[in-house]
Design a protein around this motif. Structure first.
Motif, PDB file in Angstrom:
ATOM      1  N   VAL A  76       0.823  -1.216   0.000  1.00 55.23           N
ATOM      2  CA  VAL A  76       0.000   0.000   0.000  1.00 55.23           C
ATOM      3  C   VAL A  76       0.855   1.263   0.000  1.00 55.23           C
ATOM      4  CG1 VAL A  76      -2.004  -0.995   1.187  1.00 55.23           C
ATOM      5  CG2 VAL A  76      -0.124  -0.077   2.546  1.00 55.23           C
ATOM      6  N   VAL A  77       0.283   2.333  -0.540  1.00 54.32           N
ATOM      7  CA  VAL A  77       0.864   3.672  -0.375  1.00 54.32           C
ATOM      8  C   VAL A  77       0.088   4.321   0.765  1.00 54.32           C
ATOM      9  CG1 VAL A  77       1.047   5.970  -1.405  1.00 54.32           C
ATOM     10  CG2 VAL A  77       1.673   3.980  -2.740  1.00 54.32           C
ATOM     11  N   VAL A  78       0.807   4.795   1.775  1.00 54.71           N
ATOM     12  CA  VAL A  78       0.165   5.321   2.986  1.00 54.71           C
ATOM     13  C   VAL A  78       0.314   6.836   3.053  1.00 54.71           C
ATOM     14  CG1 VAL A  78       0.196   5.252   5.515  1.00 54.71           C
ATOM     15  CG2 VAL A  78       0.594   3.175   4.224  1.00 54.71           C
ATOM     16  N   GLY A  79      -0.750   7.480   3.512  1.00 56.13           N
ATOM     17  CA  GLY A  79      -0.687   8.930   3.707  1.00 56.13           C
ATOM     18  C   GLY A  79      -0.278   9.236   5.129  1.00 56.13           C
ATOM     19  N   ILE A  80       0.579  10.266   5.304  1.00 58.07           N
ATOM     20  CA  ILE A  80       0.914  10.660   6.682  1.00 58.07           C
ATOM     21  C   ILE A  80       0.545  12.113   6.918  1.00 58.07           C
ATOM     22  CG2 ILE A  80       2.746   8.983   7.142  1.00 58.07           C
ATOM     23  CD1 ILE A  80       4.737  11.225   6.582  1.00 58.07           C
ATOM     24  N   ALA A  81       0.056  12.363   8.113  1.00 60.97           N
ATOM     25  CA  ALA A  81      -0.273  13.733   8.535  1.00 60.97           C
ATOM     26  C   ALA A  81       0.071  13.793  10.021  1.00 60.97           C
ATOM     27  CB  ALA A  81      -1.751  14.023   8.287  1.00 60.97           C
ATOM     28  N   GLY A  82      -0.579  14.650  10.757  1.00 60.38           N
ATOM     29  CA  GLY A  82      -0.303  14.719  12.192  1.00 60.38           C
ATOM     30  C   GLY A  82       0.347  16.032  12.565  1.00 60.38           C
ATOM     31  N   GLN A  83       0.190  16.397  13.854  1.00 59.61           N
ATOM     32  CA  GLN A  83       0.655  17.709  14.284  1.00 59.61           C
ATOM     33  C   GLN A  83       2.178  17.812  14.335  1.00 59.61           C
ATOM     34  OE1 GLN A  83      -1.673  16.806  17.895  1.00 59.61           O
ATOM     35  NE2 GLN A  83      -0.029  17.749  19.020  1.00 59.61           N
ATOM     36  N   HIS A  84       2.881  16.677  14.181  1.00 59.80           N
ATOM     37  CA  HIS A  84       4.348  16.716  14.224  1.00 59.80           C
ATOM     38  C   HIS A  84       4.959  17.152  12.880  1.00 59.80           C
ATOM     39  CE1 HIS A  84       4.779  12.918  11.926  1.00 59.80           C
ATOM     40  NE2 HIS A  84       3.591  12.661  12.452  1.00 59.80           N
ATOM     41  N   ILE A  85       4.125  17.279  11.846  1.00 57.23           N
ATOM     42  CA  ILE A  85       4.634  17.639  10.513  1.00 57.23           C
ATOM     43  C   ILE A  85       4.875  19.147  10.438  1.00 57.23           C
ATOM     44  CG2 ILE A  85       4.101  17.651   8.021  1.00 57.23           C
ATOM     45  CD1 ILE A  85       4.305  14.809   8.969  1.00 57.23           C
ATOM     46  N   ARG A  86       6.041  19.528   9.951  1.00 55.93           N
ATOM     47  CA  ARG A  86       6.304  20.950   9.693  1.00 55.93           C
ATOM     48  C   ARG A  86       7.095  21.077   8.402  1.00 55.93           C
ATOM     49  NH1 ARG A  86      11.379  23.089  11.465  1.00 55.93           N
ATOM     50  NH2 ARG A  86      12.779  21.445  12.184  1.00 55.93           N
ATOM     51  N   SER A  87       7.146  22.282   7.852  1.00 54.98           N
ATOM     52  CA  SER A  87       7.892  22.439   6.595  1.00 54.98           C
ATOM     53  C   SER A  87       8.821  23.644   6.677  1.00 54.98           C
ATOM     54  CB  SER A  87       6.927  22.593   5.422  1.00 54.98           C
ATOM     55  OG  SER A  87       6.175  23.775   5.572  1.00 54.98           O
ATOM     56  N   ILE A  88       9.927  23.562   5.934  1.00 54.69           N
ATOM     57  CA  ILE A  88      10.878  24.682   5.890  1.00 54.69           C
ATOM     58  C   ILE A  88      11.288  24.953   4.446  1.00 54.69           C
ATOM     59  CG2 ILE A  88      11.898  24.607   8.213  1.00 54.69           C
ATOM     60  CD1 ILE A  88      13.960  22.637   7.241  1.00 54.69           C
ATOM     61  N   GLN A  89      11.625  26.202   4.168  1.00 56.24           N
ATOM     62  CA  GLN A  89      12.167  26.561   2.859  1.00 56.24           C
ATOM     63  C   GLN A  89      13.693  26.550   2.989  1.00 56.24           C
ATOM     64  OE1 GLN A  89       8.921  26.339   1.274  1.00 56.24           O
ATOM     65  NE2 GLN A  89      10.224  27.469  -0.114  1.00 56.24           N
ATOM     66  N   HIS A  90      14.374  25.962   2.022  1.00 54.11           N
ATOM     67  CA  HIS A  90      15.829  25.870   2.114  1.00 54.11           C
ATOM     68  C   HIS A  90      16.453  26.023   0.725  1.00 54.11           C
ATOM     69  CE1 HIS A  90      19.757  24.568   3.453  1.00 54.11           C
ATOM     70  NE2 HIS A  90      19.771  23.647   2.512  1.00 54.11           N
TER      71      HIS A  90
END
Length: 454
Positions: A76-90
């Motif tokens: 299977v391909v699984v989706g992940i989410a959750g409050q621990h996810i964050r993003s940064i520009q680099h």
């Protein structure tokens, strides 16, 4: 033998777990072969907090999908989410020894390798490295550097980061359910695949996926992902507020929200009342719909304001970064009455509800075109893109078993691969190559971890 490219998406949400089996039909549309849905018991705000219950819920959803479709799910391909996810520009760059030489895949890999050396907070890991624009020798930005030449290759990246433990727990649940993990995708990216058009992504659009435990945001501009965020509130918090505010049990609160709930309190008259049966012979409770709407309105405003703060953080007020296509709402929370009008009122941006039916074959069940299934449809589309053959028809499995039994009696003979008419391969873009190579490495890493843990 059936050689269809069968794909399976597994959406592990806070309120529900959905296993969806699909394939592309001759018109390039997604044909859903089977769907399984179960109540999610071991997940809180997108994070697994009870492995045993999550495994049971996954197995229940998978079994239902298998019975519905007549296919046995392998991976299977699984989706992940959750409050621990964050993003940064680099931004990062590499200097090339020979400026005359043409830029190739190895240069891109070297640049990606540098991004992976970024110092993360303890316990965090990079999930996605999404390329935005490349610059060669400081010249104007380009999306496709392969084939060009130059001494300095520079790029800006959108890096999505998450807690390693949470990601591994998802991997462990999938493996313990008797499945292989063939891919991991950030849920807002999967939902975006299912409900956004390429024109919207070019013009600039914010996708808001209101789930049970979290509200996910993905912002696109010029066809490229620019910003992602996960807000740790969703539909469950609204239900909780109704439960507290009206002194009723959760089941009744959820039913009230779905049947009579509205995000706009002005709609209900003061004399509109709903009667709720009392518990164990107690008197029925009378609840004013105006009060119900006020409770829902207060919480929805809070969620939308947090999302809008993220949209401003991206820079929507800058004319160059303006999101011309506005906002697309999806997920179960998008079904709340008058939520579209409320979002438009708070943000002043054009808003529509996103349905995944654009990519579905005409024969698909009407229920599947609900915003509720946007993430699952997006995950199946993602799986098809990765050319997985994630499920085998039960009939075919039985045939194979009998063939194996026969072959064990007969001497082994060289097998000649039968000629199969293949589709013309599409030229891969730099972005898809990066995603593929990175995900292969990442899935390998998780599999290795799980094997060592046993």
């Amino acid at each position: 033998m059936n050689r269809d490219n069968i794909a399976v998406g597994l959406d592990i949400g806070t309120t529900k777990i959905v296993a969806m089996i699909g394939k592309k039909n001759e018109y390039g549309k997604l044909e859903i072969l089977g769907v399984g849905k179960s109540k999610s018991l071991g997940v809180h705000r997108g994070v697994v907090n009870n492995i045993t219950q999550t495994i049971q819920s996954i197995q229940q959803a998978v079994l239902e999908a298998e019975n519905d479709s007549g296919y046995k799910i392998n991976d299977v391909v699984v989706g992940i989410a959750g409050q621990h996810i964050r993003s940064i520009q680099h931004s990062d760059y590499i200097s090339r020894q020979n400026a005359e030489e043409v830029i190739g895949d190895m240069d891109i890999d070297a640049l990606i390798g540098q991004v992976h050396k970024l110092a993360m907070l303890p316990g965090e890991e990079i999930i996605h490295v999404l390329p935005q624009e490349f610059k060669i020798d400081g010249q104007t930005e380009t999306k496709e550097p392969i084939g060009m030449s130059g001494g300095r290759l520079e790029a800006s990246f959108h890096v999505v980061v998450g807690q390693a433990a949470s990601i591994r727990n998802i991997g462990r649940c999938v493996k313990s359910s008797g499945l292989e993990l063939s891919g991991l995708t950030l849920e807002p990216l999967a939902s975006a695949d299912a409900v956004l058009s390429q024109e919207e992504k070019e013009a600039g659009v914010a996708l808001i996926d209101i789930g049970g435990g979290t509200t996910d945001l993905a912002i696109f501009k010029d066809g490229i992902i620019r910003h992602t965020a996960v807000i740790p509130f969703g539909g469950n918090v609204i239900t909780e507020d109704i439960k507290e505010g009206c002194s009723i049990i959760e089941k009744q609160a959820e039913l009230l929200k779905v049947k009579f709930g509205s995000a706009w309190p002005g709609e209900n008259k003061d004399n509109e009342i709903v009667s709720i049966p009392g518990l164990r012979g107690r008197e029925p409770k009378e609840i004013s719909l105006k009060n119900l709407s006020k409770i829902i309105h207060a919480r929805v405003v809070e969620i939308i304001e947090q999302v809008y703060a993220e949209i401003k953080l991206y820079g929507h007020e800058n004319p160059k970064k303006k999101l011309i296509a506005g906002i697309v709402l999806t997920g179960g929370g998008a079904q709340l009455k008058h939520i579209k009008q409320l979002v438009e009122y708070i943000t002043g941006m054009d808003t529509r509800i996103g349905y995944p039916n654009e990519h579905l074959a005409g024969s698909s069940d009407e229920e599947l075109s609900s915003p509720l299934y946007a993430t699952a449809v997006g995950l199946v589309m993602n799986s098809i893109r990765n050319n997985t053959k994630s499920a085998t028809p039960f009939v075919e499995m039985k045939q194979e078993e009998s063939v194996i039994a026969e072959q064990s009696v007969v001497e082994e003979q060289p097998v000649v691969e039968e000629a199969v008419e293949k589709e013309e391969p599409q030229p891969e873009t730099t972005e898809s190559k990066i995603k593929k190579s990175f995900f292969d490495k990442y899935i390998e890493k998780i599999k290795e971890f799980l094997d060592n843990a046993e």
